[in-house]
Design a protein around this motif. Structure first.
Motif, PDB file in Angstrom:
ATOM      1  N   PRO A  82       0.825  -1.211   0.000  1.00  0.00           N
ATOM      2  CA  PRO A  82       0.000   0.000   0.000  1.00  0.00           C
ATOM      3  C   PRO A  82       0.858   1.258   0.000  1.00  0.00           C
ATOM      4  O   PRO A  82       1.858   1.347   0.738  1.00  0.00           O
ATOM      5  N   ALA A  83       0.478   2.214  -0.837  1.00  0.00           N
ATOM      6  CA  ALA A  83       1.295   3.418  -0.997  1.00  0.00           C
ATOM      7  C   ALA A  83       1.521   4.141   0.313  1.00  0.00           C
ATOM      8  O   ALA A  83       2.624   4.638   0.582  1.00  0.00           O
ATOM      9  N   ALA A  84       0.497   4.231   1.157  1.00  0.00           N
ATOM     10  CA  ALA A  84       0.634   4.959   2.421  1.00  0.00           C
ATOM     11  C   ALA A  84       1.731   4.353   3.293  1.00  0.00           C
ATOM     12  O   ALA A  84       2.501   5.088   3.943  1.00  0.00           O
ATOM     13  N   GLU A  85       1.821   3.029   3.323  1.00  0.00           N
ATOM     14  CA  GLU A  85       2.863   2.370   4.119  1.00  0.00           C
ATOM     15  C   GLU A  85       4.241   2.673   3.557  1.00  0.00           C
ATOM     16  O   GLU A  85       5.192   2.955   4.300  1.00  0.00           O
ATOM     17  N   VAL A  86       4.375   2.604   2.236  1.00  0.00           N
ATOM     18  CA  VAL A  86       5.663   2.870   1.599  1.00  0.00           C
ATOM     19  C   VAL A  86       6.100   4.301   1.850  1.00  0.00           C
ATOM     20  O   VAL A  86       7.253   4.570   2.223  1.00  0.00           O
ATOM     21  N   VAL A  87       5.189   5.237   1.664  1.00  0.00           N
ATOM     22  CA  VAL A  87       5.515   6.649   1.866  1.00  0.00           C
ATOM     23  C   VAL A  87       5.969   6.891   3.302  1.00  0.00           C
ATOM     24  O   VAL A  87       6.968   7.588   3.546  1.00  0.00           O
ATOM     25  N   ALA A  88       5.275   6.310   4.265  1.00  0.00           N
ATOM     26  CA  ALA A  88       5.639   6.492   5.674  1.00  0.00           C
ATOM     27  C   ALA A  88       7.017   5.905   5.968  1.00  0.00           C
ATOM     28  O   ALA A  88       7.823   6.518   6.692  1.00  0.00           O
ATOM     29  N   GLU A  89       7.312   4.738   5.419  1.00  0.00           N
ATOM     30  CA  GLU A  89       8.585   4.088   5.707  1.00  0.00           C
ATOM     31  C   GLU A  89       9.752   4.792   5.023  1.00  0.00           C
ATOM     32  O   GLU A  89      10.841   4.928   5.610  1.00  0.00           O
ATOM     33  N   VAL A  90       9.566   5.234   3.790  1.00  0.00           N
ATOM     34  CA  VAL A  90      10.633   5.981   3.095  1.00  0.00           C
ATOM     35  C   VAL A  90      10.928   7.267   3.859  1.00  0.00           C
ATOM     36  O   VAL A  90      12.102   7.620   4.090  1.00  0.00           O
ATOM     37  N   THR A  91       9.888   7.960   4.265  1.00  0.00           N
ATOM     38  CA  THR A  91      10.063   9.214   5.000  1.00  0.00           C
ATOM     39  C   THR A  91      10.785   8.970   6.323  1.00  0.00           C
ATOM     40  O   THR A  91      11.695   9.719   6.694  1.00  0.00           O
ATOM     41  N   ALA A  92      10.399   7.923   7.033  1.00  0.00           N
ATOM     42  CA  ALA A  92      11.042   7.604   8.303  1.00  0.00           C
ATOM     43  C   ALA A  92      12.520   7.259   8.112  1.00  0.00           C
ATOM     44  O   ALA A  92      13.375   7.656   8.925  1.00  0.00           O
ATOM     45  N   SER A  93      12.839   6.539   7.044  1.00  0.00           N
ATOM     46  CA  SER A  93      14.241   6.174   6.777  1.00  0.00           C
ATOM     47  C   SER A  93      15.081   7.403   6.494  1.00  0.00           C
ATOM     48  O   SER A  93      16.218   7.519   6.968  1.00  0.00           O
ATOM     49  N   LEU A  94      14.535   8.338   5.724  1.00  0.00           N
ATOM     50  CA  LEU A  94      15.262   9.577   5.431  1.00  0.00           C
ATOM     51  C   LEU A  94      15.405  10.432   6.682  1.00  0.00           C
ATOM     52  O   LEU A  94      16.474  11.001   6.945  1.00  0.00           O
ATOM     53  N   ARG A  95      14.339  10.517   7.466  1.00  0.00           N
ATOM     54  CA  ARG A  95      14.394  11.322   8.683  1.00  0.00           C
ATOM     55  C   ARG A  95      15.464  10.779   9.637  1.00  0.00           C
ATOM     56  O   ARG A  95      16.167  11.545  10.308  1.00  0.00           O
ATOM     57  N   GLU A  96      15.589   9.454   9.687  1.00  0.00           N
ATOM     58  CA  GLU A  96      16.607   8.834  10.534  1.00  0.00           C
ATOM     59  C   GLU A  96      18.009   9.264  10.110  1.00  0.00           C
ATOM     60  O   GLU A  96      18.864   9.562  10.953  1.00  0.00           O
ATOM     61  N   LEU A  97      18.256   9.303   8.803  1.00  0.00           N
ATOM     62  CA  LEU A  97      19.572   9.729   8.315  1.00  0.00           C
ATOM     63  C   LEU A  97      19.823  11.197   8.657  1.00  0.00           C
ATOM     64  O   LEU A  97      20.902  11.551   9.144  1.00  0.00           O
ATOM     65  N   PHE A  98      18.855  12.041   8.389  1.00  0.00           N
ATOM     66  CA  PHE A  98      19.027  13.465   8.691  1.00  0.00           C
ATOM     67  C   PHE A  98      19.239  13.690  10.185  1.00  0.00           C
ATOM     68  O   PHE A  98      20.087  14.500  10.583  1.00  0.00           O
ATOM     69  N   ASP A  99      18.480  12.988  11.019  1.00  0.00           N
ATOM     70  CA  ASP A  99      18.621  13.150  12.465  1.00  0.00           C
ATOM     71  C   ASP A  99      20.005  12.730  12.937  1.00  0.00           C
ATOM     72  O   ASP A  99      20.506  13.248  13.947  1.00  0.00           O
ATOM     73  N   ALA A 100      20.629  11.792  12.211  1.00  0.00           N
ATOM     74  CA  ALA A 100      21.978  11.343  12.555  1.00  0.00           C
ATOM     75  C   ALA A 100      23.059  12.242  11.963  1.00  0.00           C
ATOM     76  O   ALA A 100      24.255  12.000  12.180  1.00  0.00           O
ATOM     77  N   GLY A 101      22.647  13.272  11.221  1.00  0.00           N
ATOM     78  CA  GLY A 101      23.611  14.175  10.608  1.00  0.00           C
ATOM     79  C   GLY A 101      24.259  13.628   9.354  1.00  0.00           C
ATOM     80  O   GLY A 101      25.268  14.172   8.888  1.00  0.00           O
ATOM     81  N   ILE A 102      23.679  12.564   8.788  1.00  0.00           N
ATOM     82  CA  ILE A 102      24.235  11.957   7.569  1.00  0.00           C
ATOM     83  C   ILE A 102      23.648  12.667   6.355  1.00  0.00           C
ATOM     84  O   ILE A 102      22.427  12.724   6.205  1.00  0.00           O
ATOM     85  N   PRO A 103      24.484  13.226   5.480  1.00  0.00           N
ATOM     86  CA  PRO A 103      23.944  13.880   4.288  1.00  0.00           C
ATOM     87  C   PRO A 103      23.334  12.859   3.349  1.00  0.00           C
ATOM     88  O   PRO A 103      23.817  11.735   3.223  1.00  0.00           O
ATOM     89  N   VAL A 104      22.260  13.267   2.697  1.00  0.00           N
ATOM     90  CA  VAL A 104      21.565  12.384   1.760  1.00  0.00           C
ATOM     91  C   VAL A 104      21.803  12.884   0.339  1.00  0.00           C
ATOM     92  O   VAL A 104      21.522  14.050   0.033  1.00  0.00           O
ATOM     93  N   VAL A 105      22.322  12.011  -0.498  1.00  0.00           N
ATOM     94  CA  VAL A 105      22.575  12.333  -1.896  1.00  0.00           C
ATOM     95  C   VAL A 105      21.321  12.013  -2.704  1.00  0.00           C
ATOM     96  O   VAL A 105      20.779  10.907  -2.611  1.00  0.00           O
TER      97      VAL A 105
END
Length: 238
Positions: A82-105
């Motif tokens: 389901p799209a809603a689940e995918v969108v939530a998980e992708v967003t959470a994965s990116l937020r985790e990287l940003f919160d750790a100070g890891i730049p996202v390419v």
């Protein structure tokens, strides 16, 4: 003959996140996510973490889009989540990287981050409104090698920096190649790059704005857009 001084690559290049979407089209407000990849590369470009998603976008995938990324409507409906689940998980994965100070390419970052924001709003997920720090190899390459002729698609730029890209327009392949291009840029232009990823992020905002203004002038000169129109230079999200 004196040897040229050696410059270390910037500290941010020790570990980078990578992000890419394949979608139903190119309209960031209307189109939907089909596949996504979020991962982490080390300084050598080796994949250390990776996650892929296949979504059922909830709409038909146009044939033109399916021909690019290889995912048909039937395949997405049968195998996608389901799209809603995918969108939530992708967003959470990116937020985790940003919160750790890891730049996202992200190559052409405003496309991926803007479309993800629209999908978040569509599905009731809290969006990342100001993604940072972001590294956009398209913007950085144009800034440091402005006058190089030719296209600046990911496949062309990857070839220029001797980065292998197989299965172009497949989310994981594109994301990893973009990350390796960013690392190649860090090595090639180390003497001139800002010392911190925060400063690099800030400079890319200005570079993207200037590049859009230049592109606007060119498009007007060849009649591609009207004199009153402009290319949106917002970065890394619109």
């Amino acid at each position: 003959m004196d040897q040229l001084p050696l410059f270390d690559s910037p500290e941010w290049s020790r570990v980078v996140g990578v992000f890419d979407l394949e979608t139903t089209g190119v309209d960031v407000t209307r189109d939907r996510i089909v596949t996504a990849h979020v991962g982490v590369l080390d300084a050598a470009g080796i994949v250390r973490r990776a996650r892929d998603w296949l979504a059922d976008p909830g709409v038909a995938i146009p044939e033109a889009a399916a021909q690019i990324h290889g995912i048909t409507t039937a395949h997405a409906r049968e195998h996608g989540r389901p799209a809603a689940e995918v969108v939530a998980e992708v967003t959470a994965s990116l937020r985790e990287l940003f919160d750790a100070g890891i730049p996202v390419v992200a190559y052409n970052a405003p496309y991926d981050f803007s479309l993800l924001k629209s999908e978040c709003l569509r599905h009731g997920v809290a969006p990342i409104l100001a993604p940072a720090p972001v590294i956009d190899p398209l913007v950085v390459d144009k800034a440091y090698d402005r006058w190089r002729r030719g296209k600046r698609t990911l496949s062309v730029v990857a070839q220029h920096y001797a980065v292998q890209l197989e299965d172009a327009h497949e989310a994981s392949a594109d994301a990893i190649a973009a990350g390796r291009v960013a690392l190649a840029l860090a090595d090639r232009f180390a003497p001139w790059l800002p010392p911190t990823v925060q400063e690099l992020h800030t400079r890319q905002i200005a570079w993207a704005r200037a590049q859009a203004a230049s592109l606007t002038e060119y498009f007007i000169s060849i009649g591609r857009i009207d004199p009153d129109d402009t290319v949106d230079g917002s970065w890394p999200i619109r």
